[in-house]
Write an enzyme that holds these catalytic residues in place. Structure first.
Site, PDB file in Angstrom:
ATOM      1  N   ALA A   8       5.591  44.180  31.854  1.00 25.85           N
ATOM      2  CA  ALA A   8       5.824  44.560  30.456  1.00 25.85           C
ATOM      3  C   ALA A   8       6.170  43.340  29.627  1.00 25.85           C
ATOM      4  O   ALA A   8       7.147  43.320  28.893  1.00 25.85           O
ATOM      5  CB  ALA A   8       6.926  45.612  30.381  1.00 25.85           C
ATOM      6  N   ALA A  10       4.106  40.440  27.035  1.00 29.88           N
ATOM      7  CA  ALA A  10       3.491  40.612  25.726  1.00 29.88           C
ATOM      8  C   ALA A  10       2.518  41.803  25.714  1.00 29.88           C
ATOM      9  O   ALA A  10       2.663  42.736  24.918  1.00 29.88           O
ATOM     10  CB  ALA A  10       2.764  39.316  25.345  1.00 29.88           C
ATOM     11  N   GLY A  12       1.811  44.124  28.137  1.00 32.40           N
ATOM     12  CA  GLY A  12       2.362  45.376  28.650  1.00 32.40           C
ATOM     13  C   GLY A  12       3.213  46.057  27.587  1.00 32.40           C
ATOM     14  O   GLY A  12       3.187  47.282  27.433  1.00 32.40           O
ATOM     15  N   ASN A 105      -6.537  39.303  32.512  1.00 29.10           N
ATOM     16  CA  ASN A 105      -7.614  38.327  32.353  1.00 29.10           C
ATOM     17  C   ASN A 105      -7.945  37.711  33.701  1.00 29.10           C
ATOM     18  O   ASN A 105      -7.094  37.627  34.584  1.00 29.10           O
ATOM     19  CB  ASN A 105      -7.163  37.186  31.439  1.00 29.10           C
ATOM     20  N   ALA A 131      -1.277  39.713  22.107  1.00 28.82           N
ATOM     21  CA  ALA A 131       0.157  39.961  21.911  1.00 28.82           C
ATOM     22  C   ALA A 131       0.920  38.680  22.189  1.00 28.82           C
ATOM     23  O   ALA A 131       0.448  37.817  22.927  1.00 28.82           O
ATOM     24  CB  ALA A 131       0.635  41.054  22.866  1.00 28.82           C
ATOM     25  N   LYS A 187     -15.617  38.475  28.956  1.00 25.08           N
ATOM     26  CA  LYS A 187     -14.254  38.173  28.477  1.00 25.08           C
ATOM     27  C   LYS A 187     -13.726  36.894  29.135  1.00 25.08           C
ATOM     28  O   LYS A 187     -13.024  36.090  28.499  1.00 25.08           O
ATOM     29  CB  LYS A 187     -13.306  39.347  28.754  1.00 25.08           C
ATOM     30  N   ASN A 191     -11.681  33.410  27.704  1.00 22.58           N
ATOM     31  CA  ASN A 191     -10.496  32.738  28.247  1.00 22.58           C
ATOM     32  C   ASN A 191     -10.825  31.375  28.841  1.00 22.58           C
ATOM     33  O   ASN A 191     -10.015  30.444  28.769  1.00 22.58           O
ATOM     34  CB  ASN A 191      -9.833  33.624  29.314  1.00 22.58           C
TER      35      ASN A 191
HETATM   36  P1  NAD Z   1       3.456  37.652  29.768  1.00 18.68           P
HETATM   37  O1  NAD Z   1       3.664  36.278  30.296  1.00 18.68           O
HETATM   38  O2  NAD Z   1       3.916  37.936  28.383  1.00 18.68           O
HETATM   39  O3  NAD Z   1       4.153  38.664  30.758  1.00 18.68           O
HETATM   40  C1  NAD Z   1       3.834  38.658  32.120  1.00 18.68           C
HETATM   41  C2  NAD Z   1       5.134  38.683  32.918  1.00 18.68           C
HETATM   42  O4  NAD Z   1       5.844  37.442  32.779  1.00 18.68           O
HETATM   43  C3  NAD Z   1       6.087  39.767  32.444  1.00 18.68           C
HETATM   44  O5  NAD Z   1       6.693  40.291  33.589  1.00 18.68           O
HETATM   45  C4  NAD Z   1       7.088  39.011  31.606  1.00 18.68           C
HETATM   46  O6  NAD Z   1       8.355  39.614  31.533  1.00 18.68           O
HETATM   47  C5  NAD Z   1       7.168  37.701  32.348  1.00 18.68           C
HETATM   48  N1  NAD Z   1       7.643  36.624  31.478  1.00 18.68           N
HETATM   49  C6  NAD Z   1       7.167  36.311  30.237  1.00 18.68           C
HETATM   50  N2  NAD Z   1       7.856  35.267  29.726  1.00 18.68           N
HETATM   51  C7  NAD Z   1       8.788  34.921  30.639  1.00 18.68           C
HETATM   52  C8  NAD Z   1       9.786  33.909  30.703  1.00 18.68           C
HETATM   53  N3  NAD Z   1       9.956  33.050  29.684  1.00 18.68           N
HETATM   54  N4  NAD Z   1      10.555  33.842  31.802  1.00 18.68           N
HETATM   55  C9  NAD Z   1      10.371  34.691  32.821  1.00 18.68           C
HETATM   56  N5  NAD Z   1       9.426  35.675  32.843  1.00 18.68           N
HETATM   57  C10 NAD Z   1       8.653  35.780  31.774  1.00 18.68           C
HETATM   58  O7  NAD Z   1       1.907  38.022  29.980  1.00 18.68           O
HETATM   59  P2  NAD Z   1       0.835  38.616  28.958  1.00 18.68           P
HETATM   60  O8  NAD Z   1       0.513  37.608  27.925  1.00 18.68           O
HETATM   61  O9  NAD Z   1       1.255  39.973  28.567  1.00 18.68           O
HETATM   62  O10 NAD Z   1      -0.427  38.686  29.903  1.00 18.68           O
HETATM   63  C11 NAD Z   1      -0.627  39.711  30.868  1.00 18.68           C
HETATM   64  C12 NAD Z   1      -2.097  39.670  31.272  1.00 18.68           C
HETATM   65  O11 NAD Z   1      -2.888  40.004  30.115  1.00 18.68           O
HETATM   66  C13 NAD Z   1      -2.563  38.278  31.713  1.00 18.68           C
HETATM   67  O12 NAD Z   1      -3.586  38.387  32.681  1.00 18.68           O
HETATM   68  C14 NAD Z   1      -3.134  37.696  30.426  1.00 18.68           C
HETATM   69  O13 NAD Z   1      -4.087  36.671  30.656  1.00 18.68           O
HETATM   70  C15 NAD Z   1      -3.785  38.935  29.836  1.00 18.68           C
HETATM   71  N6  NAD Z   1      -4.008  38.922  28.383  1.00 18.68           N
HETATM   72  C16 NAD Z   1      -3.078  38.394  27.538  1.00 18.68           C
HETATM   73  C17 NAD Z   1      -3.318  38.427  26.174  1.00 18.68           C
HETATM   74  C18 NAD Z   1      -2.300  37.938  25.184  1.00 18.68           C
HETATM   75  O14 NAD Z   1      -2.629  37.847  24.007  1.00 18.68           O
HETATM   76  N7  NAD Z   1      -1.058  37.664  25.571  1.00 18.68           N
HETATM   77  C19 NAD Z   1      -4.513  38.994  25.699  1.00 18.68           C
HETATM   78  C20 NAD Z   1      -5.406  39.554  26.586  1.00 18.68           C
HETATM   79  C21 NAD Z   1      -5.147  39.516  27.939  1.00 18.68           C
HETATM   80  C1  AOT Z   2      -7.719  36.611  23.467  1.00 20.47           C
HETATM   81  N1  AOT Z   2      -6.691  36.031  24.178  1.00 20.47           N
HETATM   82  O1  AOT Z   2      -7.068  36.889  26.221  1.00 20.47           O
HETATM   83  C2  AOT Z   2      -7.908  37.958  23.451  1.00 20.47           C
HETATM   84  O2  AOT Z   2      -4.469  34.997  25.116  1.00 20.47           O
HETATM   85  O3  AOT Z   2      -5.159  35.201  27.169  1.00 20.47           O
HETATM   86  C3  AOT Z   2      -5.263  35.416  25.955  1.00 20.47           C
HETATM   87  C4  AOT Z   2      -6.432  36.193  25.480  1.00 20.47           C
HETATM   88  C5  AOT Z   2      -8.937  38.495  22.726  1.00 20.47           C
HETATM   89  C6  AOT Z   2      -9.758  37.684  21.998  1.00 20.47           C
HETATM   90  C7  AOT Z   2      -9.554  36.331  22.002  1.00 20.47           C
HETATM   91  C8  AOT Z   2      -8.524  35.795  22.732  1.00 20.47           C
END
Ligand code: NAD
Ligand code: AOT
Length: 311
Positions: A8, A10, A12, A105, A131, A187, A191
């Site tokens: 959970a 960004a 989640g 991703n 997020a 996708k 990335n």
């Molecule tokens: P995130 O790093 O925000 O969260 C993932 C985990 O890491 C969570 O359990 C979170 O609590 C923990 N975490 C975050 N910051 C922390 C810190 N400073 N110290 C300790 N723990 C920490 O991950 P996300 O960006 O939500 O990405 C999840 C998946 O979704 C990944 O595969 C990512 O590539 C993908 N994704 C992300 C985005 C985006 O915009 N963030 C977009 C599309 C796909």
């Molecule tokens: C993203 N970003 O997937 C999502 O930040 O890991 C990431 C990610 C949708 C479109 C463009 C970039």
């Protein structure tokens, strides 16, 4: 529907919040104690398209799961390197009927999910939502997005379509894909270009797009992904994928987003998912005898930066 968000951070938090606002019974599971405690005590705080709001969402620390109340749907949103440990910790929540949707991703996560969940309950996909986690308990959510998903097991198409509807009913704009491996590679090209390059160049996607060499770097990396994908029977429409990637440069839509790899390494000095994106292409390239020099180099640059920043 009882939905568990496993991871959970960004993304989640975004999915959890939107599904909660859509009327589902959502529980968050996470492994970062400070984040879990903050949400337990003060709720999940979000800047949601400019509006400040707080959502009262139940959350549990993954190492501390007290209930074995089974859940209907688990959405996996850890970082790639956290996935195996998360699945291990949430085993008590998985029943025979529990569906598991993996939206991380990168490439090949199903190999890990399959160790814990029967094939007929596994759904994989990808998302164009974004997020940002601003600190424990606080997310920033802006822009639009979409989700594509498909069943891994045979004969589960109707369930996959129903899952997409559950997400769409909460505004997540999800669709069933009849070729999810294509969508995941497509996708991964976003990335494989945006995440590493923005991180090394210390800019957002619009900033990268405004530089003269951006197009040639994007085109070369996409071609490396396409060569490897073709070896696996996935034939990318390269000009279309390059155009899709370059849409991310637009500051009016998504260009101001700093990719999650940037947030990890530059902002928070955390390890990155490079080995599951460009690194996966490098490894596959070596295995198949295909040259992937830009992916090799980008993977090395990011690993060096991880060392320099003591991630
Ligand atoms: P995130 O790093 O925000 O969260 C993932 C985990 O890491 C969570 O359990 C979170 O609590 C923990 N975490 C975050 N910051 C922390 C810190 N400073 N110290 C300790 N723990 C920490 O991950 P996300 O960006 O939500 O990405 C999840 C998946 O979704 C990944 O595969 C990512 O590539 C993908 N994704 C992300 C985005 C985006 O915009 N963030 C977009 C599309 C796909
Ligand atoms: C993203 N970003 O997937 C999502 O930040 O890991 C990431 C990610 C949708 C479109 C463009 C970039």
């Amino acid at each position: 529907m009882k939905i568990t968000i496993a991871g959970a951070g960004a993304m989640g938090s975004r999915f959890g919040l939107m599904l909660h606002r859509g009327g589902n019974d959502v529980t968050l599971i996470d492994g970062w104690p400070a984040h879990v405690n903050e949400i337990k005590e003060h709720g999940l705080k979000a800047n949601y398209n400019g509006e400040e709001l707080t959502a009262d969402l139940p959350i549990e620390l993954q190492s501390d799961i007290s209930s074995d109340e089974k859940t209907d749907l688990i959405i996996l949103f850890t970082k790639a390197m956290q996935l195996d440990a998360m699945l291990q910790d949430i085993k008590p929540l998985i029943a025979d009927h529990t569906k598991v949707l993996c939206l991380l991703n990168g490439i090949g996560h199903e190999d890990i999910v399959e160790k814990y969940v029967p094939m007929e309950n596994i759904f994989i996909g990808n998302t164009m939502w974004t997020a940002g986690l601003e600190g424990p308990g606080k997310v920033k959510l802006f822009g639009d997005g979409s989700v594509e998903l498909q069943n891994l097991g045979h004969g589960q198409e109707e369930t996959a379509i129903a899952l997409a509807k559950v997400l769409s009913d909460s505004g997540l704009n999800a669709a069933y894909s009849d070729n999810i491996h294509y969508s995941i590679y497509r996708k991964a090209c976003v990335n494989g270009t945006m995440n590493g390059l923005c991180t090394i160049l210390d800019t957002n996607m619009a900033g990268l797009g405004a530089t003269q060499p951006a197009h040639e770097m994007v085109a070369t990396i996409v071609n490396e992904f396409a060569t490897v994908a073709a070896h696996e029977g996935v034939h990318l429409d390269v000009p279309e994928v390059i155009a899709h990637v370059e849409e991310c440069f637009d500051p009016e839509t998504i260009g101001l987003h700093y990719p999650s790899m940037y947030q990890d390494l530059i902002t928070n000095h955390r390890l990155t998912e490079i080995d599951y994106i460009n690194g996966a292409i490098s490894r596959k390239g070596k295995k198949y005898g295909l040259a992937t020099p830009y992916c090799d180099f980008l993977t090395q640059l990011i690993h060096s930066k991880e060392e320099i920043l003591k991630a």
